[in-house]
Design an enzyme around this catalytic site. Structure first.
Site, PDB file in Angstrom:
ATOM      1  N   CYS A   2      13.966   0.100  37.967  1.00  0.00           N
ATOM      2  CA  CYS A   2      12.746  -0.534  38.410  1.00  0.00           C
ATOM      3  C   CYS A   2      11.582   0.433  38.182  1.00  0.00           C
ATOM      4  CB  CYS A   2      12.743  -0.941  39.877  1.00  0.00           C
ATOM      5  SG  CYS A   2      14.046  -2.091  40.283  1.00  0.00           S
ATOM      6  N   ARG A  27      12.652   0.944  32.421  1.00  0.00           N
ATOM      7  CA  ARG A  27      13.359   1.159  33.690  1.00  0.00           C
ATOM      8  C   ARG A  27      14.012  -0.115  34.221  1.00  0.00           C
ATOM      9  NH1 ARG A  27      11.912   5.944  35.985  1.00  0.00           N
ATOM     10  NH2 ARG A  27      12.609   5.241  38.009  1.00  0.00           N
ATOM     11  N   TRP A  74      14.957  -4.119  37.731  1.00  0.00           N
ATOM     12  CA  TRP A  74      16.346  -4.120  37.274  1.00  0.00           C
ATOM     13  C   TRP A  74      17.146  -4.568  38.496  1.00  0.00           C
ATOM     14  CZ3 TRP A  74      20.945  -1.523  38.565  1.00  0.00           C
ATOM     15  CH2 TRP A  74      21.981  -1.643  37.636  1.00  0.00           C
ATOM     16  N   ASN A 100      11.507   0.664  44.463  1.00  0.00           N
ATOM     17  CA  ASN A 100      12.546   1.052  43.513  1.00  0.00           C
ATOM     18  C   ASN A 100      13.608   1.794  44.312  1.00  0.00           C
ATOM     19  OD1 ASN A 100      14.017   2.174  41.359  1.00  0.00           O
ATOM     20  ND2 ASN A 100      12.575   3.879  41.148  1.00  0.00           N
ATOM     21  N   GLY A 101      14.870   1.350  44.217  1.00  0.00           N
ATOM     22  CA  GLY A 101      15.940   1.999  44.976  1.00  0.00           C
ATOM     23  C   GLY A 101      16.768   0.949  45.697  1.00  0.00           C
ATOM     24  N   GLU A 482      30.603   8.715  22.078  1.00  0.00           N
ATOM     25  CA  GLU A 482      29.162   8.463  22.078  1.00  0.00           C
ATOM     26  C   GLU A 482      28.801   7.384  21.046  1.00  0.00           C
ATOM     27  OE1 GLU A 482      26.827   8.882  23.930  1.00  0.00           O
ATOM     28  OE2 GLU A 482      25.010   8.757  22.729  1.00  0.00           O
ATOM     29  N   LYS A 486      27.012   3.841  21.956  1.00  0.00           N
ATOM     30  CA  LYS A 486      25.756   3.411  21.320  1.00  0.00           C
ATOM     31  C   LYS A 486      25.892   1.986  20.801  1.00  0.00           C
ATOM     32  CE  LYS A 486      23.432   5.511  22.404  1.00  0.00           C
ATOM     33  NZ  LYS A 486      23.451   6.671  23.216  1.00  0.00           N
ATOM     34  N   GLU A 489      26.183  -0.618  23.695  1.00  0.00           N
ATOM     35  CA  GLU A 489      25.021  -0.873  24.550  1.00  0.00           C
ATOM     36  C   GLU A 489      23.918  -1.631  23.833  1.00  0.00           C
ATOM     37  OE1 GLU A 489      23.649   3.882  24.657  1.00  0.00           O
ATOM     38  OE2 GLU A 489      23.293   2.642  26.390  1.00  0.00           O
ATOM     39  N   HIS A 505      49.811   4.801  20.404  1.00  0.00           N
ATOM     40  CA  HIS A 505      50.465   4.553  21.697  1.00  0.00           C
ATOM     41  C   HIS A 505      49.963   3.267  22.345  1.00  0.00           C
ATOM     42  CE1 HIS A 505      52.558   8.313  21.396  1.00  0.00           C
ATOM     43  NE2 HIS A 505      51.414   8.933  21.154  1.00  0.00           N
ATOM     44  N   LYS A 604      17.022   2.467  31.631  1.00  0.00           N
ATOM     45  CA  LYS A 604      16.977   3.851  31.170  1.00  0.00           C
ATOM     46  C   LYS A 604      17.279   4.836  32.290  1.00  0.00           C
ATOM     47  CE  LYS A 604      15.912   6.958  28.090  1.00  0.00           C
ATOM     48  NZ  LYS A 604      16.896   7.047  27.008  1.00  0.00           N
TER      49      LYS A 604
HETATM   50  C1  G6P Z   1      21.544   5.266  31.780  1.00  0.00           C
HETATM   51  C2  G6P Z   1      20.971   5.335  30.376  1.00  0.00           C
HETATM   52  C3  G6P Z   1      21.844   6.224  29.497  1.00  0.00           C
HETATM   53  C4  G6P Z   1      21.975   7.592  30.121  1.00  0.00           C
HETATM   54  C5  G6P Z   1      22.502   7.514  31.562  1.00  0.00           C
HETATM   55  C6  G6P Z   1      22.376   8.847  32.268  1.00  0.00           C
HETATM   56  O1  G6P Z   1      22.747   4.575  31.759  1.00  0.00           O
HETATM   57  O2  G6P Z   1      20.889   4.040  29.813  1.00  0.00           O
HETATM   58  O3  G6P Z   1      21.255   6.344  28.216  1.00  0.00           O
HETATM   59  O4  G6P Z   1      22.840   8.368  29.356  1.00  0.00           O
HETATM   60  O5  G6P Z   1      21.729   6.573  32.314  1.00  0.00           O
HETATM   61  O6  G6P Z   1      21.017   9.145  32.375  1.00  0.00           O
HETATM   62  P1  G6P Z   1      20.420  10.589  32.555  1.00  0.00           P
HETATM   63  O7  G6P Z   1      18.939  10.373  32.693  1.00  0.00           O
HETATM   64  O8  G6P Z   1      21.020  11.155  33.802  1.00  0.00           O
HETATM   65  O9  G6P Z   1      20.769  11.382  31.355  1.00  0.00           O
END
Ligand code: G6P
Length: 609
Positions: A2, A27, A74, A100-101, A482, A486, A489, A505, A604
């Site tokens: 948020c 956010r 969010w 936010n929270g 990773e 990517k 997501e 396995h 984010k």
């Molecule tokens: C969210 C973001 C990711 C990020 C993760 C941890 O899920 O979408 O891209 O890796 O949070 O965020 P941070 O700010 O702690 O790296």
């Protein structure tokens, strides 16, 4: 999660609030709303869906108003619809709040408020806040907010306005970020810097427990006991252009292409080839303290966790200390064996992720040494960690992390070398070789970026697949995780990363004709094993895209497509390998018509647990 904004001054508030929200949409983007104060009344407008829906519905909405608050959501409590969108109001409609929270005790507060005659319109936890203000109000909004925060449990950054106190906004924070932008005859509030950068670089960063009264000409901050707090002005150093797209179609693509610069900046002044040394002036861990460390935990979430997996391998091999990597939402609830000889490294791009912050606090509580790797100066995690190693990626706006990840890897190399130097587990020759590789890294990433067209073609060809696999061994496995994340997501294609030797396995049963498999083969010592694993999937008619260093010729004969990355020391390879994987996810998402920068259901900055 948020994004919240606030404005009070002499200009029209609505465009300032909407522009601010546009910078915070990363956010959360389930719904958006604003409330303004006009002629003694609070007027609210909100719309589900992305901010554009709200913008398109404005029709000159109260354009004379000179103060207001805004929110981009969010969803946590309650579906993303108009009723649950912020701002929320009290029974009289005079009080509006953005938050936010998560208010963890909202159920009991809601029941109590209902028993006092309040009626609720949404399913959110937030709605208790305006009703609490209404219930406790005795003429002063800030005093009331002090009382409200003594009743709520959980995390919050909140901004409130009341038609009865038209010349001010009131704000409070606990565990969710909130900054105040200081203007002349006007002041701003926001969850993050990009929202106010156009207007001012002078900010106050609100700390946990602080409450602020913001008028056009003054900002008064008090602590949780109501005592005045004297804040230092924090001057933002970012350029505004860093938070813009600069001609790129998406932030993600811009951020992928910014990696050479981000890597250079993160290394600047920290490595010396002549001396064969890494110098981290900001780190207070000297030889004596480092020699006492007998165990390291790395903890983080999402992409940062994957950087931690690479970090484990590097620190163990260079500094010879056992390292465990733990997902922060797990570590915080685990009975972890930490003491004063444990070093806990937390990695977080934003420096605000709730679970990572909680793990850091737990480590601090038990007396472990703590060190944060973060991209945001003065973030909560930066402030609370014993030591901070900043990555200098610059603002990362796209939800999918790219340049933050590669700079986190650079931070892991720096830390690995630093600890190894202090523990005397590395000889000068090896240190020089790795440092030399680090110095050449940004140029090599530039070369790797030239593979864009090839990756794009592969993405076009396989964009209709329903499932894909990423395989690798050792460091390549960490990068495979990773790469798969990517792809999932942002393109919504199912992707699974597997340690290549583990495939047989169980998961091999899913490898059938045409299934795309991305095989990472950058680690010389397991190269032959990788080739065997590639042959196993080829024997099941999978389509294989391989990534390997230039010198590893021959691989192109066993796979369908090979992308060669510049040769580098094997520990450095992850930075180069991940770049084509980022591009693969990007082009796949484009091809599948997905919203690259704002993928569904994600955000984010995850400031809720
Ligand atoms: C969210 C973001 C990711 C990020 C993760 C941890 O899920 O979408 O891209 O890796 O949070 O965020 P941070 O700010 O702690 O790296």
């Amino acid at each position: 999660m948020c994004g919240i904004v606030g404005y009070i001054g002499e200009q029209c508030a609505v465009p300032i609030l909407l522009e601010g929200l546009a910078k915070l949409e990363y956010r959360g983007y389930d719904s958006a709303g604003i409330a303004v104060l006009d002629d003694g009344t609070v007027e609210v407008k909100k719309q589900k869906g992305k901010l554009n829906n709200l913008v398109n519905s404005m029709n000159g909405f109260y354009k004379e108003a000179v103060s207001g608050i805004g929110h981009t959501r969010w969803a946590t409590h309650g579906r993303p619809n108009n009723e649950n969108a912020h701002p929320h109001t009290d029974c009289t409609g005079k009080i509006a709040v953005v938050h936010n929270g998560i208010i963890e005790n909202y159920m009991e507060l809601r029941e109590w408020l209902i028993s006092r005659g309040h009626s609720f319109k949404s399913e959110t936890d937030t709605e208790v806040l305006p009703h609490l203000i209404e219930e406790l109000y005795q003429g002063d909004l800030v005093d009331t907010l002090q009382q409200v925060i003594s009743k709520v449990e959980g995390s919050y950054a909140m901004v409130a306005m009341n038609a009865e106190n038209s010349g001010e906004l009131a704000a409070a924070r606990h565990d969710s970020p909130l900054i105040i932008g200081l203007g002349e005859g006007e002041n701003f509030l926001a969850s993050d810097i990009p929202a106010i950068l156009k207007h001012t670089r002078n900010t106050y960063i609100l700390e946990d427990g602080e409450v602020a009264r913001i008028t056009p000409r003054e900002v008064n901050i008090s602590d949780s006991q109501g005592r005045p707090v004297l804040k230092e002005v924090f001057k933002v150093q970012w350029e505004q252009g860093q938070a813009e797209k600069n001609g790129y179609p998406h932030f993600m693509l811009k951020e992928i292409y910014e990696q050479p610069r981000a890597i250079r900046d993160t290394l600047a002044g920290r490595v010396s080839l002549d001396e064969g040394k890494v110098t981290l002036k900001e780190i207070k861990l000297d030889e004596e303290k480092v020699s006492q460390i007998d165990k390291i935990y790395i903890t983080a979430c999402g992409t940062a966790y994957h950087a931690g997996m690479v970090g484990k391998s590097i620190i163990e091999s260079l500094a010879r200390v056992p390292v465990e990597v733990d997902i922060a939402s797990e570590l915080r609830y685990r009975d972890v064996m930490m003491n004063e000889n444990t070093l806990v490294i937390v990695i977080s791009q934003s420096g605000e992720t709730a679970d990572t912050l909680a793990s850091l606090r737990e480590a601090n509580r038990v007396g472990a040494r703590t060190l944060a790797v973060t991209n945001v100066v003065d973030s909560s995690i930066a402030r609370e960690a014993g030591d901070v190693l900043y990555t200098w990626a610059g603002p990362e706006i796209a939800v999918a992390s790219t340049k933050a990840y590669t700079t986190q890897l650079v931070a892991m190399y720096l830390l690995g070398l630093y600890l190894a130097q202090k523990r005397e587990t590395i000889d000068r020759g090896e240190a020089v070789e790795i440092i030399n590789n680090l110095r050449e890294l940004s140029t090599k990433v530039e070369t790797t970026l030239q593979n864009g067209e090839k990756i794009k073609q592969f993405a076009e060809q396989y964009s209709n697949s329903t499932s894909s696999f990423f395989i690798g061994r050792g460091l390549d496995y960490a990068v495979a995780l990773e790469g798969a994340l990517k792809l999932k997501e942002i393109s919504y294609m199912h992707a699974e990363a597997y340690a290549a030797g583990e495939l047989k396995h169980g998961t091999l049963s899913l490898i059938v004709e045409g299934v795309p498999v991305v095989a990472l083969a950058t680690q010389q010592h397991v190269y032959d094993k990788m080739i065997s694993n590639i042959k196993e999937v080829k024997a099941r008619d999978a389509t294989v895209l391989a990534l390997a260093p230039e010198g590893f010729t021959g691989i192109e004969q066993v796979v369908d497509e090979a992308v060669f990355i510049p040769e580098a020391h094997p520990v450095i390879a992850p930075v180069l390998t991940v770049v084509p994987l980022q591009m693969l996810a990007y082009y796949m998402a484009l091809q599948r018509g997905c919203d690259v920068d704002q993928p569904r259901n994600l955000a984010k900055s995850v400031t809720v647990e």
